[in-house]
Design a protein around this motif. Structure first.
Motif, PDB file in Angstrom:
ATOM      1  N   LEU A  90     -26.997-101.392 -18.955  1.00 31.64           N
ATOM      2  CA  LEU A  90     -25.942-100.414 -18.718  1.00 31.64           C
ATOM      3  C   LEU A  90     -24.567-101.068 -18.770  1.00 31.64           C
ATOM      4  CD1 LEU A  90     -27.568 -98.370 -15.793  1.00 31.64           C
ATOM      5  CD2 LEU A  90     -27.304 -97.648 -18.171  1.00 31.64           C
ATOM      6  N   GLU A  91     -24.464-102.278 -18.255  1.00 27.58           N
ATOM      7  CA  GLU A  91     -23.191-102.997 -18.279  1.00 27.58           C
ATOM      8  C   GLU A  91     -22.719-103.198 -19.714  1.00 27.58           C
ATOM      9  OE1 GLU A  91     -21.940-106.700 -15.716  1.00 27.58           O
ATOM     10  OE2 GLU A  91     -22.699-107.437 -17.639  1.00 27.58           O
ATOM     11  N   ALA A  92     -23.655-103.503 -20.604  1.00 27.03           N
ATOM     12  CA  ALA A  92     -23.299-103.762 -21.999  1.00 27.03           C
ATOM     13  C   ALA A  92     -22.746-102.532 -22.696  1.00 27.03           C
ATOM     14  CB  ALA A  92     -24.523-104.290 -22.752  1.00 27.03           C
TER      15      ALA A  92
ATOM     16  N   THR B 116     -21.193 -92.169 -13.972  1.00 28.51           N
ATOM     17  CA  THR B 116     -20.868 -93.426 -13.320  1.00 28.51           C
ATOM     18  C   THR B 116     -22.064 -93.859 -12.494  1.00 28.51           C
ATOM     19  OG1 THR B 116     -18.501 -92.927 -13.200  1.00 28.51           O
ATOM     20  CG2 THR B 116     -19.332 -94.598 -11.695  1.00 28.51           C
ATOM     21  N   VAL B 117     -22.486 -95.095 -12.650  1.00 28.99           N
ATOM     22  CA  VAL B 117     -23.561 -95.651 -11.834  1.00 28.99           C
ATOM     23  C   VAL B 117     -22.985 -96.787 -10.996  1.00 28.99           C
ATOM     24  CG1 VAL B 117     -25.317 -95.034 -13.532  1.00 28.99           C
ATOM     25  CG2 VAL B 117     -24.312 -97.335 -13.574  1.00 28.99           C
TER      26      VAL B 117
ATOM     27  N   TRP C 295     -20.571-102.865  -7.982  1.00 31.09           N
ATOM     28  CA  TRP C 295     -20.077-102.639  -9.339  1.00 31.09           C
ATOM     29  C   TRP C 295     -20.183-101.149  -9.643  1.00 31.09           C
ATOM     30  CZ3 TRP C 295     -18.372-106.364 -12.838  1.00 31.09           C
ATOM     31  CH2 TRP C 295     -18.576-107.708 -12.463  1.00 31.09           C
ATOM     32  N   PHE C 296     -19.172-100.608 -10.297  1.00 26.47           N
ATOM     33  CA  PHE C 296     -19.233 -99.252 -10.827  1.00 26.47           C
ATOM     34  C   PHE C 296     -19.102 -99.333 -12.342  1.00 26.47           C
ATOM     35  CE2 PHE C 296     -17.356 -98.718  -6.583  1.00 26.47           C
ATOM     36  CZ  PHE C 296     -18.211 -97.775  -6.031  1.00 26.47           C
ATOM     37  N   LEU C 297     -19.984 -98.648 -13.037  1.00 23.40           N
ATOM     38  CA  LEU C 297     -19.950 -98.629 -14.495  1.00 23.40           C
ATOM     39  C   LEU C 297     -19.767 -97.203 -14.967  1.00 23.40           C
ATOM     40  CD1 LEU C 297     -23.078-100.865 -15.261  1.00 23.40           C
ATOM     41  CD2 LEU C 297     -20.738-101.615 -14.810  1.00 23.40           C
ATOM     42  N   ARG C 298     -18.726 -96.964 -15.752  1.00 19.57           N
ATOM     43  CA  ARG C 298     -18.558 -95.671 -16.408  1.00 19.57           C
ATOM     44  C   ARG C 298     -19.236 -95.756 -17.766  1.00 19.57           C
ATOM     45  NH1 ARG C 298     -16.960 -90.685 -14.770  1.00 19.57           N
ATOM     46  NH2 ARG C 298     -15.091 -91.532 -13.790  1.00 19.57           N
ATOM     47  N   LEU C 299     -20.218 -94.871 -18.008  1.00 22.83           N
ATOM     48  CA  LEU C 299     -21.027 -94.941 -19.208  1.00 22.83           C
ATOM     49  C   LEU C 299     -20.504 -94.006 -20.297  1.00 22.83           C
ATOM     50  CD1 LEU C 299     -24.529 -95.012 -17.477  1.00 22.83           C
ATOM     51  CD2 LEU C 299     -23.059 -96.947 -18.097  1.00 22.83           C
TER      52      LEU C 299
END
Length: 280
Positions: free
Chosen positions: A99-101, A224-225, A215-219
């Motif tokens: 997901l980070e990628a 957002t996860v 960490w928050f990731l906007r996909l």
């Protein structure tokens, strides 16, 4: 010793067994996911992800399910087994890395350790060695961590905001030269257009994330996860309500942090405080 005979026919893998029991209890009660969400006050999609094994949920959610189904302690015990399964931690971490990628933007808060995306090789080596890695395994882990930093470089690199607690910046490496290099690197990367670095001073006091690295990731699909971690594990949150609660805590904490300009000055002042090497 004779091989243990499986009687129930249900999974013997902790995370899968937990998800399976959740699904059996809900369908046996004739309750839909939406009805379950309405009754317990959590987003129904969270329960769907728990039943698929995509997330474990929090202890509070599991306790509420135990009460709802009349299974006091059963689901919480299964949750603890699943949460303590190291192989599942690796699985969740691999999913987080995927997901980070693909993230289009990232936010982060560090309680006591600098984020891997901003670590120098010396910092990563000392940190991973303290975690038990050695020899070739240590070298591979350091190389992998350095490789992740490509995410923030080049055209199309996603915006990244990190808020570092002062404690993370006051926990120096044993090697003074390596520590100076790490602080110099932070001061340098803070000038990148896609990177925002802020410092949360100790005087800011307690806040909603005082004990949580997150960490928050906007996909790409707009979701957002969140991923929380400590030295011996981590948890990926994909349910809307849990993520929103952590985001509100993050926003409130960000209001207590120094501005990016003040934060860069803070790091530079720390560099000035370091003793100089007389051989240089």
């Amino acid at each position: 010793m004779p091989q243990r005979r499986v009687i129930s026919g249900r999974s013997q893998e902790p995370r899968q067994r937990f998800a399976e029991e959740l699904r059996i209890l809900r369908t046996g009660s004739g309750t839909s996911l939406r009805q379950l969400g309405d009754r317990l006050g959590w987003d129904w999609s969270l329960f769907g992800k728990m039943e698929k094994g995509e997330t474990l949920g929090s202890p509070e959610v599991v306790q509420a399910l135990d009460t709802h189904y009349g299974t006091p302690g059963l689901l919480l015990a299964l949750w603890e087994l699943a949460a303590g399964d190291k192989s599942q931690f690796r699985e969740r971490y691999r999913r987080y890395m995927a997901l980070e990628a693909e993230a289009v933007s990232l936010w982060h808060f560090a309680v006591s350790v600098l984020p891997g995306l901003l670590q120098t090789r010396g910092y990563a080596r000392e940190l991973l060695a303290a975690g038990g890695f050695s020899g070739d395994d240590l070298t591979r882990q350091v190389d992998a961590r350095m490789g992740r930093q490509d995410l923030l470089e080049g055209e199309g690199a996603p915006p990244f905001r990190t808020i570092l607690s002062e404690a993370a910046l006051r926990t120096a490496l044993r090697d003074a030269a390596e520590w100076r290099e790490q602080l110099e690197y932070l001061a340098k990367v803070a000038e990148r257009p896609n990177l925002t670095l802020q410092v949360l001073p100790q005087g800011a006091g307690l806040h909603g994330l005082s004990s949580t690295d997150v960490w928050f990731l906007r996909l790409t699909d707009g979701r957002t996860v969140a991923y929380t971690e400590h030295g011996y594990g981590g948890e990926l949150f994909e349910g809307n309500l849990a993520v929103e609660r952590m985001q509100r805590a993050y926003d409130a904490m960000r209001d207590l942090a120094l501005s990016p300009a003040e934060s860069q000055k803070f790091v530079l002042c720390m560099l000035e405080e370091l003793p100089c090497d007389p051989s240089t």
